[in-house]
Write an enzyme that holds these catalytic residues in place. Sequence first.
Site, PDB file in Angstrom:
ATOM      1  N   GLU A 134     -11.493  -7.499  50.365  1.00  0.00           N
ATOM      2  CA  GLU A 134     -10.846  -7.016  49.257  1.00  0.00           C
ATOM      3  C   GLU A 134     -10.303  -5.704  49.383  1.00  0.00           C
ATOM      4  OE1 GLU A 134     -10.344  -8.942  46.286  1.00  0.00           O
ATOM      5  OE2 GLU A 134     -11.120 -10.502  47.969  1.00  0.00           O
ATOM      6  N   SER A 404     -57.784 -34.645   6.797  1.00  0.00           N
ATOM      7  CA  SER A 404     -59.220 -34.186   6.824  1.00  0.00           C
ATOM      8  C   SER A 404     -59.545 -32.835   7.471  1.00  0.00           C
ATOM      9  CB  SER A 404     -60.306 -35.033   7.236  1.00  0.00           C
ATOM     10  OG  SER A 404     -60.322 -36.218   6.197  1.00  0.00           O
TER      11      SER A 404
END
Length: 726
Positions: A134, A404
């Site tokens: 690059e 319960s």
Amino acid sequence: MNVSSHRAATLPQPSPANEPTKDSAGGVSSAPGASPKRPKDRSPKRKSKWRYVRRTLYVLVALAIIVPTTAFVISYSQAEVPRPSDMRVNQVATIFATDGTTVLSKVVPPEGNRTEVPISDVPEHVRNAMLSAEDRNFYQNRGFSVTGFFRAARDNIQGKESAGGGSTITQQYVKNALVGSDRSVSRKWRELVISAKMAREWSKDDILAAYLNTIYYGRGAYGIAAASKSYFGKPVGDLTVAEGAVLASVVRSPSSLDPELHSQELTARWNYVLDGMVEMGVLPSAERAANVFPPIIPTNQVGDENVARGPEGLIRTQVLNELRAAGISDQDLNTGGLQITTTIDPKAQQAAIDSVTSIFEGEPAELRTAVVSIDPRTGAVRAYYGGADGAGFDFAQAPLQTGSAFKVFGLVAALKDDIPLSAMYSSAPLTVGSVSISNVGGETCGTCTIAQALKQSLNTSFYRLTRSMENGPQKIADAAHEAGIPENIPGLPGKSLSQDNGIPEDGIVLGQYQVRPIDMASAYATLAASGTYHAPHFVQRVVTADGTVLLDRLPEPGEQRIEPAVAENVTQAMLPIASYSRGHGLAGGRPSASKTGTAQYGDTGLNKDAWMVGYTPSLSTAVWIGTEQAQAITDLYGSSIYGSGLPSDIWKKTMDGALEGTDVEKFPFPDPIGGQAGVPAYSAPAKPAPSTSAAPPPPPPLIVLPPPPPMRQIEILPGITIPIPG
């Protein structure tokens, strides 16, 4: 003729002012007082066209130099370039278990799975490959390319699709991180100015590090760390020269250089990068010749970290909710590279997952379960299983009837009312108005202590207990809220544990109202901690990538909501239940307090919800089993599922696995309430005693109501039926 007249006629007349006169030689002379006039130029009188051309060129050249230079100087002086430490790029946040090393999940920002790494962690040959691809003059240039700017300007004016290119690494970073990528001269101008200023204010290594951590490499990978994982399944530090050249190659155009679709183009670019490294003097020719194109992970084998695949995905959801509630913003989450340490214990979490997997093997596919384990001393969530699909419905957060398992809070309310565990109630069936109450399976204890009634889970005894207290249903609701059941539960309209936001009904003690599994684990944890409440939480510590601490949860004393004597007496009443419930006592005789629960499925005689909730001094675990659509739940043999069955199996296996190798802890023995400390030695009224000993006190009067008129009875909860005429 008159002489004077003759003279006037013959004398020459004076010429008008400024009119030329002829001299004696016949030439023309100017009038007195007039400027001499140049002789008329007989050739064309015009300026040279080249003089205009030259002057125009001079002006244009001056404008081409002065105007851009002036504009650049002004833009340069006004441009603001952040410091390297100020730049916040999107990064992955990692969620760890409490050990700080076990990864539970990750939070991937919308732009991809970026994880920032310092430049020192990127091998030099990988950096050189990127420079070769690059910007080979990166360490020498001033951060920008003038020719690249004018080429981009020309191409944009001409409307070319390929506008751009020729940018330095600094310009590419500025474009990605600061000015955007739209094709316009103004955007390119800002890129040029900021790049020039950044090159003076940032070090080259800072720019390169920022670039490597920002750019897109394809495959959803942003940054060099994510790309290394996506293409080669390894950390950046392990990349070879050949692999580094591949990553440097794809940056130019990730889509057109895809290794699976465009391998030939990628290979050509890869060779270009390696040859450039040789030209730069950073790769010996012999080593270049020895490099071969490396194997790349197929796309279908690349994991998508943004997809929650297992139960840990539901943990991630709870963690994110908690972070936002703590004031940690989405920006912090997406840009801080957060390291989030949760309260999840890897051992307990694995025990929960293994328990569900093994117990559910062979069971009907429609069954679902939730498992939540909480540390009673801190409120820390140690294990969390809301379902197998991390992106699916979370049953640990679902409001469900508890059956319960809610009787425990009825006992809390009674003890707060100074009703001891030795108080006795009839277990005979009863009818209140149009509602008939009985016990599951015809279970009975005759007339026995409320402690014995809890052990046998007798509906009728607890219904009588509720009605014996003034405003009993509301006291039970208050006791549950004090223990940790929220007054407002997400997904439920209005106030929880109430009848249409009003006073609850007597059925509250039998689990009539809906509660979430995480709430049951938390409320039971309060009892385990002798009545001290700690809010359940998932997050222990949050640190950014640069070491800034955003959250660090310190030990908290908790809130004493229930008197220790009350909570500890309840615990004593619950101690025998696990072993009594089909032999689910913990390994090694470890003491535990627990309660089962079951909710009825309409009038079918089957069940739709089954629970087991219980604790030791160090861990409280709630287990629920049901279905997505509230169907009847049956096991692989077709039998109805109760809390003492599969839920208790999962509970025991989870608790044993989580607590294996830890100290066996005992619960504190309580102070007395109503003259009774702990479970009385007797469970029913004593037989007539010999005359030499005093008789025990008589039990409280029984509540006996007349039987109902003949009607068809429909059971709506275990042991609770309502009549239908006919």
